[in-house]
Motif scaffolding. Structure first.
Motif, mmCIF file in Angstrom:
data_model
loop_
_atom_site.group_PDB
_atom_site.id
_atom_site.type_symbol
_atom_site.label_atom_id
_atom_site.label_comp_id
_atom_site.label_asym_id
_atom_site.label_seq_id
_atom_site.Cartn_x
_atom_site.Cartn_y
_atom_site.Cartn_z
ATOM 1 N N SER A 86 -5.864 -2.768 -2.340
ATOM 2 C CA SER A 86 -4.680 -2.877 -3.170
ATOM 3 C C SER A 86 -4.785 -4.125 -4.028
ATOM 4 O O SER A 86 -5.192 -5.181 -3.539
ATOM 5 N N THR A 87 -4.445 -4.000 -5.296
ATOM 6 C CA THR A 87 -4.411 -5.136 -6.205
ATOM 7 C C THR A 87 -3.401 -4.820 -7.301
ATOM 8 O O THR A 87 -3.107 -3.639 -7.560
ATOM 9 N N ASP A 88 -2.864 -5.840 -7.926
ATOM 10 C CA ASP A 88 -1.815 -5.619 -8.920
ATOM 11 C C ASP A 88 -2.362 -5.410 -10.325
ATOM 12 O O ASP A 88 -1.855 -4.584 -11.080
ATOM 13 N N HIS A 117 -5.624 2.211 -9.559
ATOM 14 C CA HIS A 117 -4.618 2.685 -10.510
ATOM 15 C C HIS A 117 -3.649 3.642 -9.831
ATOM 16 O O HIS A 117 -2.434 3.568 -10.039
ATOM 17 N N ALA A 118 -4.191 4.522 -9.004
ATOM 18 C CA ALA A 118 -3.329 5.474 -8.294
ATOM 19 C C ALA A 118 -2.363 4.758 -7.363
ATOM 20 O O ALA A 118 -1.287 5.280 -7.066
ATOM 21 N N ARG A 119 -2.734 3.552 -6.935
ATOM 22 C CA ARG A 119 -1.868 2.775 -6.044
ATOM 23 C C ARG A 119 -1.015 1.773 -6.806
ATOM 24 O O ARG A 119 -0.411 0.879 -6.204
ATOM 25 N N GLY A 120 -0.994 1.886 -8.146
ATOM 26 C CA GLY A 120 -0.059 1.090 -8.933
ATOM 27 C C GLY A 120 -0.642 -0.024 -9.771
ATOM 28 O O GLY A 120 0.111 -0.743 -10.444
ATOM 29 N N ALA A 121 -1.954 -0.205 -9.763
ATOM 30 C CA ALA A 121 -2.534 -1.333 -10.491
ATOM 31 C C ALA A 121 -2.430 -1.144 -12.000
ATOM 32 O O ALA A 121 -2.540 -0.032 -12.522
ATOM 33 N N VAL A 122 -2.223 -2.253 -12.695
ATOM 34 C CA VAL A 122 -2.290 -2.301 -14.154
ATOM 35 C C VAL A 122 -3.745 -2.530 -14.535
ATOM 36 O O VAL A 122 -4.410 -3.405 -13.969
#
Length: 345
Positions: A86-88, A117-122
């Motif tokens: 996970s990373t932002d 990306h699927a986990r929310g990263a920009v």
């Protein structure tokens, strides 16, 4: 022994984790610059400043340890992507293209970026870093930008992405999570945008002052040099282009080209536009404006004199055309691009 489960990157409380991707094609100046500027509060502030830092930036790659970048300089990779679930924010720095970009060389990186990306990263690219990001397929049907010098190569490699090389920053995606910056140091704009978006305008302004960074508010059109397409295979049009490159300032150059070609007017204009992608009169205008740009950069000639020398008797028309083409008035262009007095021989 069983393999350890992937870990979320260790985080500073309240800070967004930024994964700055190192790969052998990366340019050291962009990667190191982004790292230092986004870590400014931790690097240059007090311990209390570090505790409030909005970002925690790590250089990540396929494996930890030293990696030799395109410039020949080693860069330590701090964390392996296999250890990050996970990373932002992910940033791919500029890459050096030797010839053209070969796709499919970094499948593990591409797959990891897709998962993040699927986990929310920009996802962000600096300059030519979009070549790697586009391999994820996430920019298909979306807008992006790239260094104008690589625009043709990118369009051929990723025709499904709409490219705008004249734009400094392009933000796409349903969550505004696909961010690309244009030529070279427009990574400054990208970093300032990320700081303003996630930490606030005040932090972005302070960062700009600290590093003397400037937004490229005039866009990149003033920096782009027009080069007429010549690899089209139409010998008659290529001959006309060669003649025009030396005679664009004569009166009625389009009529003269048609006369020299011995083609019918409609045939010539159709073939010229098909071959070069630009109508003959627009092509003439671009050549004249390019010559005017060099004269503004290198001489003390007045705008009226430059207008006359490149083929326009009406200086007011020339001024309007110059601004429409470059996005800047001639005087502003000269101020921006002329070598300052202290640096002249």
């Amino acid at each position: 022994m069983p393999k350890a489960a992937p870990r979320t990157a260790s985080r500073t409380p309240g800070a967004r984790h930024v994964s700055l991707v190192a790969l052998p094609d990366a340019v050291v100046s962009t990667l190191a610059g982004i790292y230092d500027v986004m870590n400014a509060r931790s690097l240059m502030g007090t311990p209390s400043d570090s505790a409030r830092a909005p970002f925690q930036v790590e250089i990540v790659g396929e494996a930890t340890g030293p990696m030799t970048l395109a410039s020949g300089v080693p860069m330590p990779v701090q964390r392996a992507i296999a250890d990050i679930d996970s990373t932002d924010i992910i940033i791919v720095p500029s890459v050096l293209l030797r010839g053209s970009w070969s796709t499919g060389r970094y499948p593990a990186l591409v797959a990891w970026i897709q998962r993040m990306h699927a986990r929310g990263a920009v996802l962000c690219s600096a300059c030519s870093g979009i070549f790697l990001l586009a391999e994820t397929g996430l920019f298909d049907g979306k807008d992006a930008t790239v260094h104008f010098g690589y625009a043709r190569d990118f369009a051929e490699t990723h025709p499904q992405v709409t490219i705008h090389p004249e734009r400094v920053l392009v933000i796409s995606g349903g969550r505004e999570e696909l961010i690309s910056s244009g030529a070279s140091t427009t990574w400054h704009d990208m970093v300032l945008y990320l700081v303003a978006r996630f930490a606030g305008a005040t932090d972005a302004q302070e960062l700009a002052r600290m590093y003397a960074l400037q937004w490229h508010q005039d866009g990149l059109t003033p920096y782009i040099t027009f080069e007429g397409k010549s690899d089209h295979g139409d010998a008659e049009i290529e001959a006309a282009q060669r003649w025009l490159s030396q005679h664009f300032s004569v009166a009625n150059p389009v009529e003269e080209m048609i006369k020299r070609s011995k083609l019918a007017e409609r045939t010539f204009k159709r073939r010229f536009t098909t071959a070069t992608g630009v109508a003959p009169i627009a092509y003439v205008q671009r050549l004249r404006i390019e010559d005017a740009k060099r004269r503004l950069e290198r001489t003390d000639a007045s705008v009226d004199e430059i207008s006359w020398r490149v083929g326009y008797e009406d200086a007011a028309f020339f001024r309007r055309l110059f601004k429409r083409t470059t996005g800047m008035a001639p005087g502003a262009y000269r101020k921006r691009f002329r070598i300052p007095e202290f640096a002249r021989p």
